[in-house]
Motif scaffolding. Sequence first.
Motif, PDB file in Angstrom:
ATOM      1  N   GLN A   7       0.920  -1.171  -0.087  1.00 27.27           N
ATOM      2  CA  GLN A   7       0.077   0.029  -0.023  1.00 27.27           C
ATOM      3  C   GLN A   7       1.067   1.337   0.057  1.00 27.27           C
ATOM      4  O   GLN A   7       1.671   1.249   0.909  1.00 27.27           O
ATOM      5  N   ALA A   8       0.839   2.066  -0.915  1.00 29.20           N
ATOM      6  CA  ALA A   8       1.419   3.346  -1.445  1.00 29.20           C
ATOM      7  C   ALA A   8       0.696   4.477  -0.486  1.00 29.20           C
ATOM      8  O   ALA A   8      -0.567   4.365  -0.396  1.00 29.20           O
ATOM      9  N   PRO A   9       1.239   5.372  -0.193  1.00 33.26           N
ATOM     10  CA  PRO A   9       0.319   6.512   0.442  1.00 33.26           C
ATOM     11  C   PRO A   9      -0.504   7.102  -0.518  1.00 33.26           C
ATOM     12  O   PRO A   9      -0.351   7.307  -1.614  1.00 33.26           O
ATOM     13  N   GLY A  10      -1.697   7.248   0.084  1.00 34.40           N
ATOM     14  CA  GLY A  10      -2.841   7.779  -0.893  1.00 34.40           C
ATOM     15  C   GLY A  10      -3.374   6.799  -1.824  1.00 34.40           C
ATOM     16  O   GLY A  10      -4.364   7.173  -2.619  1.00 34.40           O
ATOM     17  N   LYS A  11      -2.985   5.578  -1.705  1.00 36.06           N
ATOM     18  CA  LYS A  11      -3.358   4.590  -2.746  1.00 36.06           C
ATOM     19  C   LYS A  11      -4.029   3.381  -1.888  1.00 36.06           C
ATOM     20  O   LYS A  11      -3.927   3.178  -0.809  1.00 36.06           O
ATOM     21  N   GLU A  12      -4.778   2.691  -2.617  1.00 39.46           N
ATOM     22  CA  GLU A  12      -5.244   1.282  -2.094  1.00 39.46           C
ATOM     23  C   GLU A  12      -4.487   0.361  -2.130  1.00 39.46           C
ATOM     24  O   GLU A  12      -3.356   0.401  -2.900  1.00 39.46           O
ATOM     25  N   ARG A  13      -4.648  -0.743  -1.256  1.00 37.39           N
ATOM     26  CA  ARG A  13      -3.683  -1.901  -0.988  1.00 37.39           C
ATOM     27  C   ARG A  13      -3.806  -2.752  -2.349  1.00 37.39           C
ATOM     28  O   ARG A  13      -5.154  -2.990  -2.765  1.00 37.39           O
TER      29      ARG A  13
ATOM     30  N   ASP B  70       7.710   1.697  -6.368  1.00 37.58           N
ATOM     31  CA  ASP B  70       7.430   0.430  -5.337  1.00 37.58           C
ATOM     32  C   ASP B  70       7.498   0.915  -4.303  1.00 37.58           C
ATOM     33  O   ASP B  70       7.276   0.061  -3.363  1.00 37.58           O
ATOM     34  N   THR B  71       7.621   2.180  -3.820  1.00 35.92           N
ATOM     35  CA  THR B  71       7.637   2.672  -2.472  1.00 35.92           C
ATOM     36  C   THR B  71       6.182   2.345  -1.706  1.00 35.92           C
ATOM     37  O   THR B  71       5.210   2.770  -2.396  1.00 35.92           O
ATOM     38  N   ALA B  72       6.185   1.692  -0.652  1.00 36.84           N
ATOM     39  CA  ALA B  72       4.835   1.334  -0.161  1.00 36.84           C
ATOM     40  C   ALA B  72       5.260   0.683   1.218  1.00 36.84           C
ATOM     41  O   ALA B  72       6.341   0.237   1.473  1.00 36.84           O
ATOM     42  N   VAL B  73       4.314   0.601   1.893  1.00 38.51           N
ATOM     43  CA  VAL B  73       4.209  -0.671   3.038  1.00 38.51           C
ATOM     44  C   VAL B  73       3.726  -1.939   2.423  1.00 38.51           C
ATOM     45  O   VAL B  73       2.869  -2.067   1.762  1.00 38.51           O
ATOM     46  N   TYR B  74       4.605  -3.013   2.827  1.00 39.34           N
ATOM     47  CA  TYR B  74       4.563  -4.183   2.246  1.00 39.34           C
ATOM     48  C   TYR B  74       4.082  -5.341   3.213  1.00 39.34           C
ATOM     49  O   TYR B  74       4.744  -5.230   4.634  1.00 39.34           O
ATOM     50  N   TYR B  75       3.146  -5.789   3.138  1.00 36.41           N
ATOM     51  CA  TYR B  75       2.151  -6.715   4.049  1.00 36.41           C
ATOM     52  C   TYR B  75       2.424  -8.264   3.610  1.00 36.41           C
ATOM     53  O   TYR B  75       2.049  -8.501   2.528  1.00 36.41           O
ATOM     54  N   CYS B  76       2.842  -9.085   4.333  1.00 36.75           N
ATOM     55  CA  CYS B  76       2.628 -10.660   4.086  1.00 36.75           C
ATOM     56  C   CYS B  76       1.122 -11.056   4.410  1.00 36.75           C
ATOM     57  O   CYS B  76       0.605 -10.520   5.561  1.00 36.75           O
TER      58      CYS B  76
END
Length: 124
Positions: free
Chosen positions: A39-45, A90-96
């Motif tokens: 999930q990038a800032p301001g975007k959907e997961r 590719d900058t984002a929070v990555y979730y497993c």
Amino acid sequence: QVQLVESGGGLVQAGASLRLSCAASGRTFSSYCMGWFRQAPGKEREFVSAISWKGGRIRYADSVKGRFTISRDNAKNTVYLQMDSLKPEDTAVYYCVAEDSFEVLTTLNEYDYWGQGTQVSVSS
């Protein structure tokens, strides 16, 4: 219950590589489909990649195909995401993610188990 803990995020320059790891605990990891969302800032997961329980089937988002590689080691209860040729987008929070399924799942609401996320930042 399945607990997922991600690691390996960080700040890198465009073109660099990172490897994310996700350690799972709680249940029989080897029977679970595992994957990654971001999930990038301001975007959907969004879906990034997923791998079947034995590792024989893999799916990638078009945006990462050819640059990212997902793998798993059931003996270590760990899934990996090797990210090469990283781009600023590719900058984002990555979730497993994990789900008790023999299918390779690509939709957000198909997954019951989520990690806390790890930040990946790519500078230009």
